[in-house]
Design a protein around this motif. Structure first.
Motif, PDB file in Angstrom:
ATOM      1  N   ASP A   7      38.022  51.092  41.860  1.00 30.45           N
ATOM      2  CA  ASP A   7      36.829  50.986  41.017  1.00 30.45           C
ATOM      3  C   ASP A   7      37.199  50.450  39.636  1.00 30.45           C
ATOM      4  N   GLY A   8      36.495  49.393  39.241  1.00 36.18           N
ATOM      5  CA  GLY A   8      36.773  48.745  37.964  1.00 36.18           C
ATOM      6  C   GLY A   8      37.793  47.633  38.083  1.00 36.18           C
ATOM      7  N   VAL A   9      38.587  47.633  39.152  1.00 36.74           N
ATOM      8  CA  VAL A   9      39.616  46.615  39.348  1.00 36.74           C
ATOM      9  C   VAL A   9      39.207  45.675  40.481  1.00 36.74           C
ATOM     10  N   LEU A  10      39.121  46.193  41.688  1.00 40.09           N
ATOM     11  CA  LEU A  10      38.664  45.392  42.829  1.00 40.09           C
ATOM     12  C   LEU A  10      37.161  45.518  43.039  1.00 40.09           C
ATOM     13  N   ASN A  11      36.572  46.586  42.563  1.00 41.91           N
ATOM     14  CA  ASN A  11      35.136  46.849  42.664  1.00 41.91           C
ATOM     15  C   ASN A  11      34.595  46.999  41.240  1.00 41.91           C
ATOM     16  N   PRO A  12      34.232  45.863  40.602  1.00 41.93           N
ATOM     17  CA  PRO A  12      33.810  45.923  39.197  1.00 41.93           C
ATOM     18  C   PRO A  12      32.424  46.530  39.041  1.00 41.93           C
ATOM     19  N   ASP A  13      32.077  46.792  37.783  1.00 44.91           N
ATOM     20  CA  ASP A  13      30.715  47.228  37.477  1.00 44.91           C
ATOM     21  C   ASP A  13      29.768  46.132  37.949  1.00 44.91           C
ATOM     22  N   GLY A  14      28.762  46.500  38.729  1.00 43.41           N
ATOM     23  CA  GLY A  14      28.006  45.545  39.503  1.00 43.41           C
ATOM     24  C   GLY A  14      26.987  44.656  38.835  1.00 43.41           C
ATOM     25  N   VAL A  48      29.661  48.268  47.482  1.00 45.14           N
ATOM     26  CA  VAL A  48      30.966  47.959  46.916  1.00 45.14           C
ATOM     27  C   VAL A  48      31.032  46.440  46.788  1.00 45.14           C
ATOM     28  N   LEU A  49      31.499  45.969  45.648  1.00 46.15           N
ATOM     29  CA  LEU A  49      31.654  44.536  45.426  1.00 46.15           C
ATOM     30  C   LEU A  49      33.099  44.139  45.697  1.00 46.15           C
ATOM     31  N   VAL A  50      33.278  43.117  46.517  1.00 46.22           N
ATOM     32  CA  VAL A  50      34.613  42.685  46.913  1.00 46.22           C
ATOM     33  C   VAL A  50      34.719  41.175  46.728  1.00 46.22           C
ATOM     34  N   ASN A  51      35.806  40.751  46.122  1.00 44.68           N
ATOM     35  CA  ASN A  51      36.071  39.327  45.945  1.00 44.68           C
ATOM     36  C   ASN A  51      37.181  38.927  46.919  1.00 44.68           C
ATOM     37  N   PRO A  52      36.889  38.033  47.873  1.00 46.27           N
ATOM     38  CA  PRO A  52      37.911  37.661  48.856  1.00 46.27           C
ATOM     39  C   PRO A  52      39.169  37.063  48.227  1.00 46.27           C
ATOM     40  N   ASP A  53      39.046  36.479  47.031  1.00 44.40           N
ATOM     41  CA  ASP A  53      40.231  35.930  46.359  1.00 44.40           C
ATOM     42  C   ASP A  53      41.254  37.024  46.057  1.00 44.40           C
ATOM     43  N   HIS A  54      40.778  38.242  45.826  1.00 41.18           N
ATOM     44  CA  HIS A  54      41.712  39.341  45.560  1.00 41.18           C
ATOM     45  C   HIS A  54      42.576  39.626  46.769  1.00 41.18           C
ATOM     46  N   GLY A  55      41.979  39.563  47.953  1.00 43.01           N
ATOM     47  CA  GLY A  55      42.765  39.765  49.167  1.00 43.01           C
ATOM     48  C   GLY A  55      43.843  38.712  49.313  1.00 43.01           C
ATOM     49  N   MET A  56      43.491  37.471  49.031  1.00 46.43           N
ATOM     50  CA  MET A  56      44.470  36.391  49.120  1.00 46.43           C
ATOM     51  C   MET A  56      45.617  36.620  48.138  1.00 46.43           C
ATOM     52  N   TRP A  57      45.277  37.021  46.922  1.00 43.59           N
ATOM     53  CA  TRP A  57      46.308  37.266  45.912  1.00 43.59           C
ATOM     54  C   TRP A  57      47.212  38.425  46.320  1.00 43.59           C
ATOM     55  N   LEU A  58      46.613  39.507  46.808  1.00 46.40           N
ATOM     56  CA  LEU A  58      47.406  40.668  47.219  1.00 46.40           C
ATOM     57  C   LEU A  58      48.285  40.336  48.425  1.00 46.40           C
ATOM     58  N   ARG A  59      47.788  39.549  49.349  1.00 53.17           N
ATOM     59  CA  ARG A  59      48.625  39.130  50.485  1.00 53.17           C
ATOM     60  C   ARG A  59      49.791  38.279  49.995  1.00 53.17           C
ATOM     61  N   LEU A 123      54.318  47.728  38.219  1.00 57.64           N
ATOM     62  CA  LEU A 123      53.182  46.957  37.741  1.00 57.64           C
ATOM     63  C   LEU A 123      51.963  47.784  38.118  1.00 57.64           C
ATOM     64  N   TRP A 124      51.198  48.237  37.124  1.00 57.90           N
ATOM     65  CA  TRP A 124      50.060  49.122  37.384  1.00 57.90           C
ATOM     66  C   TRP A 124      48.797  48.439  36.887  1.00 57.90           C
ATOM     67  N   LEU A 125      47.848  48.221  37.804  1.00 58.35           N
ATOM     68  CA  LEU A 125      46.579  47.579  37.511  1.00 58.35           C
ATOM     69  C   LEU A 125      45.477  48.621  37.597  1.00 58.35           C
ATOM     70  N   ASP A 153      39.411  44.960  32.688  1.00 59.15           N
ATOM     71  CA  ASP A 153      38.062  45.147  32.157  1.00 59.15           C
ATOM     72  C   ASP A 153      37.118  45.363  33.343  1.00 59.15           C
ATOM     73  N   PRO A 154      36.508  46.551  33.470  1.00 52.40           N
ATOM     74  CA  PRO A 154      35.664  46.834  34.628  1.00 52.40           C
ATOM     75  C   PRO A 154      34.394  45.986  34.692  1.00 52.40           C
ATOM     76  N   ALA A 155      34.051  45.310  33.609  1.00 51.39           N
ATOM     77  CA  ALA A 155      32.889  44.423  33.636  1.00 51.39           C
ATOM     78  C   ALA A 155      33.185  43.147  34.415  1.00 51.39           C
ATOM     79  N   PHE A 156      34.471  42.821  34.597  1.00 51.18           N
ATOM     80  CA  PHE A 156      34.874  41.602  35.302  1.00 51.18           C
ATOM     81  C   PHE A 156      35.708  41.900  36.541  1.00 51.18           C
ATOM     82  N   GLY A 157      36.385  43.040  36.559  1.00 53.06           N
ATOM     83  CA  GLY A 157      37.351  43.292  37.619  1.00 53.06           C
ATOM     84  C   GLY A 157      38.591  42.448  37.399  1.00 53.06           C
ATOM     85  N   LEU A 158      39.432  42.403  38.389  1.00 55.55           N
ATOM     86  CA  LEU A 158      40.690  41.656  38.328  1.00 55.55           C
ATOM     87  C   LEU A 158      40.404  40.164  38.178  1.00 55.55           C
TER      88      LEU A 158
END
Length: 179
Positions: A7-14, A48-59, A123-125, A153-158
């Motif tokens: 929450d706030g990182v991968l799931n930002p404020d909506g 829950v808001l999810v950005n597929p780009d985050h999955g690509m980055w984490l992979r 590394l802590w996000l 910033d939870p308004a934007f997420g990662l």
């Protein structure tokens, strides 16, 4: 090791998130319904808001042999719900408990995260990091254990800038004698 909040990182404020991230040239967030247990075990329902780009980055981090762990009150639900949406394998979970706010300038997660990571680089996000957490990271780094905390910033997420900061730090680990 990369410790990752939800929450706030991968799931930002909506509200209005896709308008905000468009200026950052990020892909749009996708809205997914979640019906299941909350951090306290009680049933919750919401999106829950999810950005597929985050999955690509984490992979990409995983492919680069970075140990990625969940450090979130979501616990195993991060694996069962978010993992498939981000196309991630099951990740280890740091048991941070059901609440994760700030207490006297310090993240309630710091004890469990510090114990879990022990003497490894970190590394802590997270979106809820206090001044005492930053001092702790500086002390670890000064003691020879590279540590970077990135307050999201939870308004934007990662964001791409957060990702670039993390990547630059990870690229310096070999210079510190850490493979």
């Amino acid at each position: 090791m990369a410790a990752l909040d939800v929450d706030g990182v991968l799931n930002p404020d909506g509200d209005g998130i896709n308008e905000r991230v468009r200026a950052l040239r990020m892909s749009a967030y996708e809205r997914h319904q979640y019906d299941g247990p909350g951090p306290d075990g009680e049933p919750v329902s919401g999106y829950v808001l999810v950005n597929p780009d985050h999955g690509m980055w984490l992979r990409g981090l995983l492919a680069a042999r970075v140990d990625v762990v969940w450090a979130t009150s979501w616990g195993e639900v991060a694996n069962s719900f978010l993992g498939p949406l981000l196309n991630l394998p099951r990740l280890p979970v740091v048991g941070v408990g059901p609440y994760s706010g700030l207490v006297w300038g310090r993240s309630a997660k710091r004890g469990p995260v510090g114990t879990y990571v022990a003497g490894r680089p970190l590394l802590w996000l997270d979106d809820q990091l206090g001044g005492k957490d930053l001092a702790w990271a500086e002390q670890r780094t000064a003691a020879g254990v590279p540590t970077l905390l990135i307050r999201i910033d939870p308004a934007f997420g990662l964001t791409p800038d957060d990702q670039a900061c993390a990547e630059e730090w990870l690229a310096r680990l070999p210079a510190w004698g850490v493979a």
